[in-house]
Design an enzyme around this catalytic site. Sequence first.
Site, PDB file in Angstrom:
ATOM      1  N   LYS A   4       4.429   0.783  15.351  1.00  0.00           N
ATOM      2  CA  LYS A   4       4.232   2.095  15.974  1.00  0.00           C
ATOM      3  C   LYS A   4       4.238   1.994  17.490  1.00  0.00           C
ATOM      4  O   LYS A   4       4.828   2.819  18.194  1.00  0.00           O
ATOM      5  CB  LYS A   4       2.899   2.702  15.512  1.00  0.00           C
ATOM      6  CG  LYS A   4       2.855   3.126  14.052  1.00  0.00           C
ATOM      7  CD  LYS A   4       1.499   3.751  13.750  1.00  0.00           C
ATOM      8  CE  LYS A   4       1.383   4.206  12.317  1.00  0.00           C
ATOM      9  NZ  LYS A   4       0.062   4.808  12.032  1.00  0.00           N
ATOM     10  N   GLU A  17      -1.088  -2.270   1.349  1.00  0.00           N
ATOM     11  CA  GLU A  17      -1.703  -1.991   2.640  1.00  0.00           C
ATOM     12  C   GLU A  17      -3.151  -2.463   2.660  1.00  0.00           C
ATOM     13  O   GLU A  17      -3.681  -2.831   3.710  1.00  0.00           O
ATOM     14  CB  GLU A  17      -1.627  -0.491   2.953  1.00  0.00           C
ATOM     15  CG  GLU A  17      -1.933  -0.151   4.413  1.00  0.00           C
ATOM     16  CD  GLU A  17      -1.586   1.281   4.761  1.00  0.00           C
ATOM     17  OE1 GLU A  17      -0.490   1.503   5.316  1.00  0.00           O
ATOM     18  OE2 GLU A  17      -2.401   2.177   4.472  1.00  0.00           O
ATOM     19  N   LYS A  54      -5.201  12.928   9.790  1.00  0.00           N
ATOM     20  CA  LYS A  54      -6.602  12.722  10.160  1.00  0.00           C
ATOM     21  C   LYS A  54      -6.798  12.915  11.663  1.00  0.00           C
ATOM     22  O   LYS A  54      -7.683  13.646  12.097  1.00  0.00           O
ATOM     23  CB  LYS A  54      -7.070  11.331   9.738  1.00  0.00           C
ATOM     24  CG  LYS A  54      -8.540  11.056  10.103  1.00  0.00           C
ATOM     25  CD  LYS A  54      -8.983   9.656   9.724  1.00  0.00           C
ATOM     26  CE  LYS A  54      -9.205   9.510   8.254  1.00  0.00           C
ATOM     27  NZ  LYS A  54      -9.872   8.235   7.896  1.00  0.00           N
ATOM     28  N   GLY A  71      -6.942   6.694   4.523  1.00  0.00           N
ATOM     29  CA  GLY A  71      -5.794   7.532   4.180  1.00  0.00           C
ATOM     30  C   GLY A  71      -5.269   7.316   2.773  1.00  0.00           C
ATOM     31  O   GLY A  71      -5.043   8.263   2.025  1.00  0.00           O
ATOM     32  N   ARG A  72      -5.090   6.045   2.391  1.00  0.00           N
ATOM     33  CA  ARG A  72      -4.509   5.763   1.069  1.00  0.00           C
ATOM     34  C   ARG A  72      -5.506   6.012  -0.059  1.00  0.00           C
ATOM     35  O   ARG A  72      -5.139   5.962  -1.233  1.00  0.00           O
ATOM     36  CB  ARG A  72      -3.985   4.334   1.028  1.00  0.00           C
ATOM     37  CG  ARG A  72      -5.029   3.265   1.334  1.00  0.00           C
ATOM     38  CD  ARG A  72      -4.352   1.915   1.582  1.00  0.00           C
ATOM     39  NE  ARG A  72      -5.274   0.885   2.010  1.00  0.00           N
ATOM     40  CZ  ARG A  72      -5.690   0.707   3.268  1.00  0.00           C
ATOM     41  NH1 ARG A  72      -5.281   1.548   4.220  1.00  0.00           N
ATOM     42  NH2 ARG A  72      -6.498  -0.275   3.588  1.00  0.00           N
ATOM     43  N   HIS A  88      16.735  -0.855 -18.381  1.00  0.00           N
ATOM     44  CA  HIS A  88      18.165  -0.913 -18.092  1.00  0.00           C
ATOM     45  C   HIS A  88      18.415  -1.191 -16.612  1.00  0.00           C
ATOM     46  O   HIS A  88      19.527  -0.976 -16.122  1.00  0.00           O
ATOM     47  CB  HIS A  88      18.836   0.392 -18.516  1.00  0.00           C
ATOM     48  CG  HIS A  88      18.778   0.626 -19.986  1.00  0.00           C
ATOM     49  ND1 HIS A  88      19.780   0.219 -20.856  1.00  0.00           N
ATOM     50  CD2 HIS A  88      17.815   1.176 -20.781  1.00  0.00           C
ATOM     51  CE1 HIS A  88      19.446   0.528 -22.097  1.00  0.00           C
ATOM     52  NE2 HIS A  88      18.256   1.121 -22.074  1.00  0.00           N
ATOM     53  N   GLU A 128       5.346  10.902  13.482  1.00  0.00           N
ATOM     54  CA  GLU A 128       6.298  11.508  12.551  1.00  0.00           C
ATOM     55  C   GLU A 128       5.777  12.842  12.029  1.00  0.00           C
ATOM     56  O   GLU A 128       6.513  13.839  11.979  1.00  0.00           O
ATOM     57  CB  GLU A 128       6.548  10.566  11.359  1.00  0.00           C
ATOM     58  CG  GLU A 128       7.062   9.196  11.734  1.00  0.00           C
ATOM     59  CD  GLU A 128       5.954   8.162  11.793  1.00  0.00           C
ATOM     60  OE1 GLU A 128       6.203   7.006  11.421  1.00  0.00           O
ATOM     61  OE2 GLU A 128       4.824   8.519  12.221  1.00  0.00           O
TER      62      GLU A 128
END
Length: 498
Positions: free
Chosen positions: A436, A280, A133, A193-194, A311, A139
Amino acid sequence: MFNGEKINATEGRAVLHVATRAKRDQKIIVDGKDVVPDVWEVLDKIKDFSDKVRSGEWRGVTGKPIKNVVAVGIGGSFLGPLFVHTALRTELTAGAAAETRRLRFLANVDPIDVARALDQLDREETMVVIISKTFTTAETMLNARTLRTWLTKKLGEGAVAKHMVAVSTNVELVKAFGIDPQNIFGFWDWVGGRYSVCSAVGMLPLSLQYGFDIMEQFLLGANDIDNHFATAPFDSNLPVILGLLSVWNVSFLGYPCRAILPYCQALSKLAPHIQQVSMESNGKGVDINGKNLPFDSGEMDFGEPGTNGQHSFYQLIHQGRVVPCDFIGIVRSQQSVYLKGEIVSNHDELMCNFFAQADALAYGKSAVELRAESVPDHLIPHRSFTGNRPSLSIMLPELSAYQVGQILSLYEHRVAVQGFIWGLNSFDQWGVELGKVLASKVRQKMHETRTDNRKINSADAFNLSTQTMINRYLEGKDVMKYPEPRDVFPGDLLKPKE
């Protein structure tokens, strides 16, 4: 929310991911403006661009068609699109549309992730989609610079125009990076964002892989649940009911976790995506007015497809801690296998487990039942199941792009309902900022120590533990100065030696 009010109070923003999948004839107003035409302007641009790439009209700098796409992003720019991609890969119509094409995701700044994303990709046939954005995420931008160098080292600087595009709101930084402004696909600050899968964040790379027509079905599925959420009475409103159940389990019964258990391998990335959407959004200790919450809120989400999870961790949910479970089943599988001589098909076998697990959690097995089966007394405590453990079951008729959109929207709105009841702001994420900021400080100090050929010391204002760990890290590199730049890219290391 649907009226475009700025319910994200700490950032002064509307919350309108529903607008990203609105139909053309819908109206959604923000600050007196209908935003739906803007949404469709971007979607039409995505359709035009993806059609050109997929048809071969748009070619790479050497004239080869683009067959591979690497989507570079992290968090909400990665988890949602990865979930949808994984869900559609084995669906017959989507799979046929994606034949000969490859979509990879690069999120982690770890060079191992770079190596895996680039493994066996031909630069001449590869397009990179940078998703950020602000175009400042550390990163993502380091990975973007790495892939730009990977392309231009072999194909020249002209490769950027033909092989790199961006999804961003920051036009100036994208231009400064070297990407043609015509190759920028925008979105808006009212899309978190999410919650951005249905914007260009997801629609661009997924349309390049599967074609816009299939991805439009995904939007229609999400829009269907949006409309249901906005209009259905509360007693039959699925996101409201699911949200109420979660609030009851967390705040009244004291069960802090939730297991998301799709009995469908195609939904293997649903739980990781919902982890972010839920944790979040609602991982908050204060309400929307900044006051400490007097009760527990938020859910710790995890999950694994059935029957793999059976399992793995089902022992705990049956006989250990109480963990409310979401079971998700599909009536018609994307793939069909029925072996001669077997009494049920492979998918039938999977769904037998889907039906059985909810019953087992609810009713358990008592000592009386075990004694009736002649179980020895000393084993009865070990083989007893208390039951009365909550779960819910969701069953979809099939898993096409439309249903993937439905399940996405269902979980998004469920999380919003929880936040509304708890009185939270489910649409900011200040909790991710501190780490950050501190990482930026470490980055600067690491640069200084290597430049000055010294160790981290007390003057660098780290606690003693961190100071010691950084120095051990630098010593472990066997160098206290900058290493020599390497011409070999991580992706090249996976190729066999000639």
